[in-house]
Scaffold this active site. Structure first.
Site, PDB file in Angstrom:
ATOM      1  N   LYS A  17       0.847  -1.212   0.000  1.00 18.95           N
ATOM      2  CA  LYS A  17       0.000   0.000   0.000  1.00 18.95           C
ATOM      3  C   LYS A  17       0.870   1.244   0.000  1.00 18.95           C
ATOM      4  CE  LYS A  17      -1.678   1.528   4.040  1.00 18.95           C
ATOM      5  NZ  LYS A  17      -1.327   2.942   4.375  1.00 18.95           N
ATOM      6  N   ASN A  18       1.915   1.251   0.861  1.00 21.38           N
ATOM      7  CA  ASN A  18       2.696   2.478   1.054  1.00 21.38           C
ATOM      8  C   ASN A  18       3.708   2.734  -0.045  1.00 21.38           C
ATOM      9  OD1 ASN A  18       1.164   2.923   3.258  1.00 21.38           O
ATOM     10  ND2 ASN A  18       2.685   2.240   4.757  1.00 21.38           N
ATOM     11  N   ARG A  87      -4.409  10.791   4.156  1.00 21.31           N
ATOM     12  CA  ARG A  87      -3.292  11.726   4.313  1.00 21.31           C
ATOM     13  C   ARG A  87      -2.283  11.548   3.191  1.00 21.31           C
ATOM     14  NH1 ARG A  87       0.553  13.951   7.150  1.00 21.31           N
ATOM     15  NH2 ARG A  87       2.622  13.066   6.897  1.00 21.31           N
ATOM     16  N   CYS A 111      -4.938  12.563  12.618  1.00 19.45           N
ATOM     17  CA  CYS A 111      -5.650  11.299  12.447  1.00 19.45           C
ATOM     18  C   CYS A 111      -5.515  10.564  13.775  1.00 19.45           C
ATOM     19  CB  CYS A 111      -5.054  10.495  11.299  1.00 19.45           C
ATOM     20  SG  CYS A 111      -3.464   9.790  11.726  1.00 19.45           S
ATOM     21  N   ARG A 116       0.333  14.279  12.400  1.00 18.89           N
ATOM     22  CA  ARG A 116       0.666  14.086  10.983  1.00 18.89           C
ATOM     23  C   ARG A 116       1.026  15.417  10.305  1.00 18.89           C
ATOM     24  NH1 ARG A 116      -1.183   8.929   9.742  1.00 18.89           N
ATOM     25  NH2 ARG A 116       0.549   8.916   8.294  1.00 18.89           N
ATOM     26  N   ILE A 118       3.229  18.329   8.273  1.00 20.20           N
ATOM     27  CA  ILE A 118       4.027  18.236   7.043  1.00 20.20           C
ATOM     28  C   ILE A 118       5.016  19.399   6.953  1.00 20.20           C
ATOM     29  CG2 ILE A 118       2.316  16.931   5.694  1.00 20.20           C
ATOM     30  CD1 ILE A 118       1.558  19.475   4.307  1.00 20.20           C
ATOM     31  N   ASP A 119       5.481  19.874   8.101  1.00 18.70           N
ATOM     32  CA  ASP A 119       6.442  20.988   8.114  1.00 18.70           C
ATOM     33  C   ASP A 119       7.746  20.638   7.394  1.00 18.70           C
ATOM     34  OD1 ASP A 119       6.492  19.190  10.375  1.00 18.70           O
ATOM     35  OD2 ASP A 119       8.171  20.349  11.124  1.00 18.70           O
ATOM     36  N   ASP A 301       4.460   0.363  12.003  1.00 21.48           N
ATOM     37  CA  ASP A 301       3.241  -0.253  11.449  1.00 21.48           C
ATOM     38  C   ASP A 301       3.070  -1.695  11.913  1.00 21.48           C
ATOM     39  OD1 ASP A 301       3.455   1.444   8.222  1.00 21.48           O
ATOM     40  OD2 ASP A 301       2.872   2.114  10.216  1.00 21.48           O
ATOM     41  N   VAL A 323       7.917   6.869  16.804  1.00 20.80           N
ATOM     42  CA  VAL A 323       7.643   7.500  15.513  1.00 20.80           C
ATOM     43  C   VAL A 323       6.400   8.383  15.545  1.00 20.80           C
ATOM     44  CG1 VAL A 323       7.190   7.064  13.059  1.00 20.80           C
ATOM     45  CG2 VAL A 323       8.813   5.618  14.302  1.00 20.80           C
ATOM     46  N   ARG A 393      -8.841  -0.240   4.435  1.00 24.58           N
ATOM     47  CA  ARG A 393      -7.971   0.747   3.780  1.00 24.58           C
ATOM     48  C   ARG A 393      -6.675   0.094   3.330  1.00 24.58           C
ATOM     49  NH1 ARG A 393      -6.620   5.813   7.124  1.00 24.58           N
ATOM     50  NH2 ARG A 393      -5.341   5.967   5.266  1.00 24.58           N
TER      51      ARG A 393
END
Ligand code: EPZ
Length: 422
Positions: A17-18, A87, A111, A116, A118-119, A301, A323, A393
Site C-alpha cells: 500500500k505504502n 493523508r 488522524c 501528521r 508536514i512541516d 506499522d 515514531v 484501507r
C-alpha cells in the site's frame, strides 16, 4: 471471530500500500500512460485514483493493474474531502510542482495516530525554491519562473512522506539535490527505482543520503509494486499467535529483518526464504521489548500486532513508540479483551495474561484494527470488531485470507463488523 484453532497453510500478500500510493502520485509527473502491476485492491488506492482523476488523469483499473494516463492535467488542487480521507494524498504535492509548477493541497489534519504534520515537506520544498502560503486549510505552492532548483536538504527526522515529496520534486528540478537524513523504507526504494526507470537520475537509493540530478522530462514506464512487508508481518504474527505453521509469500523477507528476529526471540521457529517466510510456535511466547524506529528499525506499522502477541506472552515487556505521538489508541480496546497494558507517554507496559477473552471492540486505526482481529483469533469466545473500514484501507480480502488459513472469522453482511461463528 472465535479464538482457538492453529492457523496453518500458505498466504500470498499483495503489493505494498505504502508504495502503490506514491507510485500513483509519481505518475502525475509523466506525460503519458504509466502501467502499475501488483496493485492491492484496497480503499486507499481507490481514494488516490479519485485524486488523480480530479487532477485530470485517466485511471483504468483491471484486477491488480492500474493504467494511469497523465498526458494532460486539468487541475492542480487536491481537495480537502479527499486529503481528509487519506493523508497520503499529500504525496501529489511534489509531483504537481514538478510537472505544473503550481499546487494547492489541503493540509492533511490529524488522524487517530498523531498530528501528521508536514512541516518537513514544506521546508524541504522551499529549499528547492518553492513559494508556499498556508491559506484556509490549504497549502498554496508555486514554483518561481526559473523553476525548481536543486539544493542540499537535511531532514530533521527521516520522514517517509517528506523524503518522497522531495525526491519527486528533485527529479525534475534544475541541477543537483542532496537529501540528507532521508528515510530508507523499502517503499521509498521502490519509488526511486520507478523514477529511474522513467529516466530520473537518483543515487544512494536505500541509504540516508540520496543524490538526484534533475532531468528535463520522464517517460512512461511499467512497474510492479513490491510486496507488502507489513501485510506479510501481520500474517506472520497470526501464525505466531496461533502456532502455525503459516507460510507467507510474495514479499522481500529482507525487508522484515528485525521483525523476524523479534519473532525468533519470542520463541517462534522461522524458515526464511528470499520471498517467503514460514513461522511456527510450539512452546510459550516469551516477552521481549519493542522500540519502533525509522527503517531499518522496528516498523511502527507492526507495533499494534506485536502488542497483541505480547498480551499473551510469558512475562512483561515495554513497547516504546518513537515514531508517532499517539499510536497506542487500540490498547484500550485490547484491554477490553483482558489484556494487561499500562500506557505511560510513549511507553506501553504489557504484562502477558493466560488468555484473552472475546468481546465487542472497535478498530481505532488501520493497524490497530488488524491487531484486534489477530487478538480475536486466540481469545476465548466470540470477538466482534467494529469500524472495519479502517482495516479495508490497507488489507485486501483480509477475512478470506485468514479463513483460508483455518481461522473462524466472517464479515457481517451490510455492516462494518467482523464476527465469528463459535
Ligand atoms: C508513512 O507515513 C506511512 N504511510 C505510515 O504507514 C508509516 O507509519 C510511516 O510512514 C512511518 O513509517 C504511507 O506511506 C501512506 P512520516 P508518513 O512522515 O509519511 C512526523 C500505515 O499504517 N512528521 O515518516 O506520514 C509525523 O507526524 C501508515 O500504513 C513531522 O513532524 O510518516 C510522524 O510523527 C500509518 N513533520 C513522524 O514524523 C513532517 O513534515 C513520521 O512521519 C513529516 C512527518
Amino acid at each position: 471471530m472465535c479464538g482457538g484453532p492453529r492457523l496453518t497453510g500458505e498466504v500470498a500478500v499483495e503489493g505494498a500500500k505504502n508504495s502503490a500510493l506514491k507510485l500513483m502520485a509519481a505518475s502525475l509527473m509523466i506525460p503519458g500512460s504509466t502501467r502499475l502491476t501488483n496493485v492491492p485492491q484496497i480503499s486507499d488506492v481507490d481514494v488516490m485514483a479519485e485524486v488523480l482523476v480530479r487532477l485530470g488523469a485517466r485511471v483504468v483499473r483491471s484486477d491488480h493493474e492500474l493504467h494511469i494516463d497523465a498526458s494532460t492535467l486539468t487541475s492542480h488542487e487536491a481537495p480537502y474531502e479527499l486529503v481528509a480521507k487519506m493523508r497520503a494524498s499529500t504525496a501529489v504535492l511534489g509531483p504537481l510542482l514538478a510537472r505544473l509548477g503550481v499546487a494547492r493541497v489541503a493540509l492533511p489534519g490529524g488522524c487517530n495516530i498523531g498530528s501528521r504534520k508536514i512541516d518537513m515537506h514544506i521546508h524541504g520544498l522551499e529549499t528547492l525554491g518553492v513559494e508556499m502560503e498556508l491559506e484556509h486549510g490549504y497549502i498554496a505552492a508555486r514554483v518561481p519562473e526559473s523553476g525548481l532548483t536543486g539544493a542540499h536538504v537535511t531532514l530533521d527526522f527521516p520522514s517517509v512522506g517528506a523524503t518522497e515529496n522531495l525526491l519527486m520534486a528533485a527529479v525534475l528540478a534544475r541541477g543537483t539535490t542532496v537529501i540528507e537524513n532521508a528515510a530508507r523504507e523499502p517503499e521509498i526504494g521502490d519509488l526511486a527505482h520507478f523514477l529511474v526507470a522513467a529516466g530520473a537520475r537518483v543515487d544512494g537509493i536505500g541509504t540516508s543520503v540520496v543524490t538526484v540530478e534533475g532531468v528535463e522530462r520522464l517517460e512512461p514506464v511499467e512497474h510492479r509494486v513490491i510486496g507488502d512487508r507489513i501485510e506479510a508481518g501481520t500474517f506472520l504474527v497470526a501464525g505466531a499467535l496461533t502456532g502455525g505453521p503459516v507460510t507467507v509469500t510474495g514479499f522481500g523477507s529482507s525487508h522484515l529483518d528485525i521483525v523476524l528476529r523479534k519473532l525468533a526471540d519470542m520463541g517462534c521457529d522461522l524458515e526464511v526464504g528470499e520471498d517467503r517466510v514460514t513461522v511456527r510456535r510450539d512452546g510459550p511466547l516469551r516477552a521481549v521489548d519493542i522500540q519502533t524506529l525509522p527503517y531499518p528499525g522496528f516498523p511502527t506499522d507492526m507495533q499494534a500486532q506485536f502488542m497483541a502477541l505480547l498480551a499473551i506472552a510469558d512475562g512483561g515487556a515495554i513497547i516504546t513508540e518513537n515514531v508517532f505521538e499517539n499510536r497506542f489508541m487500540f490498547a484500550g480496546e485490547l484491554a477490553r479483551m483482558g489484556a494487561d497494558i499500562r500506557i505511560e507517554g510513549h511507553h506501553a507496559l504489557v504484562k502477558g495474561v493466560k488468555a484473552l477473552s472475546g468481546a465487542p471492540v472497535r478498530s481505532t486505526d488501520l493497524r490497530g484494527g488488524a491487531a484486534l482481529v489477530l487478538a480475536g483469533l486466540v481469545a476465548q469466545g466470540e470477538t466482534v470488531v467494529g469500524d472495519i473500514e479502517h482495516i479495508d484501507r490497507g488489507y485486501e480480502r483480509f477475512v478470506e485470507k485468514l479463513s483460508s488459513l483455518g481461522a473462524s472469522v466472517s464479515r457481517r453482511a451490510n455492516v462494518s463488523d467482523f464476527d465469528g461463528i463459535c
